[in-house]
Design an enzyme around this catalytic site. Structure first.
Site, short mmCIF file in Angstrom:
data_model
loop_
_atom_site.label_atom_id
_atom_site.label_comp_id
_atom_site.label_asym_id
_atom_site.label_seq_id
_atom_site.Cartn_x
_atom_site.Cartn_y
_atom_site.Cartn_z
N SER A 62 0.82 -1.21 0.00
CA SER A 62 0.00 0.00 0.00
C SER A 62 0.86 1.26 0.00
O SER A 62 2.00 1.27 0.47
CB SER A 62 -0.91 0.02 1.22
OG SER A 62 -1.73 -1.12 1.24
N1 SAM Z 1 -0.84 -4.75 4.08
C1 SAM Z 1 -0.07 -5.03 2.91
C2 SAM Z 1 1.30 -4.45 2.96
O1 SAM Z 1 1.64 -3.76 3.93
O2 SAM Z 1 2.07 -4.71 2.04
C3 SAM Z 1 -0.75 -4.62 1.63
C4 SAM Z 1 -1.76 -5.60 1.27
S1 SAM Z 1 -2.34 -5.70 -0.37
C5 SAM Z 1 -2.99 -4.11 -0.68
C6 SAM Z 1 -3.78 -6.70 0.01
C7 SAM Z 1 -3.45 -8.12 0.37
O3 SAM Z 1 -4.64 -8.76 0.83
C8 SAM Z 1 -2.94 -8.96 -0.80
O4 SAM Z 1 -1.70 -9.50 -0.48
C9 SAM Z 1 -4.00 -10.05 -0.95
O5 SAM Z 1 -3.49 -11.28 -1.37
C10 SAM Z 1 -4.56 -10.11 0.47
N2 SAM Z 1 -5.89 -10.72 0.61
C11 SAM Z 1 -6.98 -10.57 -0.16
N3 SAM Z 1 -8.01 -11.28 0.33
C12 SAM Z 1 -7.55 -11.90 1.46
C13 SAM Z 1 -8.12 -12.77 2.43
N4 SAM Z 1 -9.39 -13.18 2.36
N5 SAM Z 1 -7.36 -13.18 3.46
C14 SAM Z 1 -6.06 -12.80 3.56
N6 SAM Z 1 -5.46 -12.00 2.67
C15 SAM Z 1 -6.19 -11.54 1.64
#
Ligand code: SAM
Length: 218
Positions: A62
């Site tokens: 992000s």
């Molecule tokens: N917080 C992260 C960072 O600091 O880099 C950024 C996260 S990225 C915007 C969103 C993440 O959510 C992705 O890696 C995606 O695979 C994960 N994601 C989506 N749905 C999910 C779920 N149901 N459970 C866990 N992770 C999930």
């Protein structure tokens, strides 16, 4: 530490201040965490630009402003148990750990889970950070209740399981909307039965995929 990264990090924190981030604990944590370790190799030189950057599996780390804003809304205190859904690169988890929280973070892509766990262990061998591979929409009941829950992917609606696992007085920060654009919500659990829901600014996150999220195979 590389002087160039340090200067860039200082400049980024100044710009977050200018953009309205006021929580000093959040800014200090962001001054400490080396974001260059969480971005993919080809993007390391851009680690301190205030932009989201691509990571593996078509996901993103992000934008620093978004991380700062969501953390400010979450209001984590030292010793709080915080659940993060969407570990991604692990950067947000690192900020929470730097602020003294006990961090529980869940990622649905095995490769991202594995890499984030490796980087976090490497940088913070002694901090209480637990990583889990799986569907975060159902939360992590074993360690509930959480004083804060932060969802870093866009949900079609607020997962019921997460609300159940939020402590009274706790904040849940979650983007809710369609697969392209969402509204950031801050939900505060007032007591056993009632929740105050504050819709805030428009945002755009990758989709939250799971039992209580979007279906799909992104
Ligand atoms: N917080 C992260 C960072 O600091 O880099 C950024 C996260 S990225 C915007 C969103 C993440 O959510 C992705 O890696 C995606 O695979 C994960 N994601 C989506 N749905 C999910 C779920 N149901 N459970 C866990 N992770 C999930």
């Amino acid at each position: 530490m590389n002087r160039q990264y340090q200067d860039a990090r200082n400049q980024l924190i100044d710009s977050l201040r200018t953009r309205g981030i006021v929580n000093e604990q959040v800014l200090q944590a962001m001054l400490q965490v080396p974001r260059e370790h969480f971005v993919s190799k080809p993007f390391k030189q851009r680690a301190y630009e205030d932009v989201a950057l691509p990571i593996d599996k078509h996901q993103t780390i992000s934008q620093p402003f978004t991380v700062a804003r969501m953390t400010e809304l979450l209001e984590p205190k030292p010793g709080d148990s915080i659940l993060e859904i969407g570990t991604g690169s692990g950067y947000q988890a690192a900020i929470l750990a730097e602020m003294g929280a006990k961090v529980y973070t869940i990622e649905r892509h095995f490769e991202l889970y594995n890499e984030a766990r490796r980087v976090l262990k490497d940088i913070y061998p002694d901090k209480p950070i637990q990583c889990r591979f799986g569907d975060g929409t159902i939360g992590w009941a074993e360690f509930a209740p959480f004083q804060g829950i932060i969802v870093t992917a866009g949900a079609p609606e607020i997962p019921e399981s997460l609300l159940k696992q939020l402590a009274i007085g706790g904040h849940c920060i979650i983007p809710v909307g369609n697969e392209r654009s969402q509204v950031m919500h801050c939900i505060i659990r007032e007591d056993e039965q009632s929740f105050a829901d504050y819709p805030l600014e428009d945002v755009s996150f990758v989709p939250l995929i799971g039992k209580q999220g979007w279906s799909g195979d992104q």
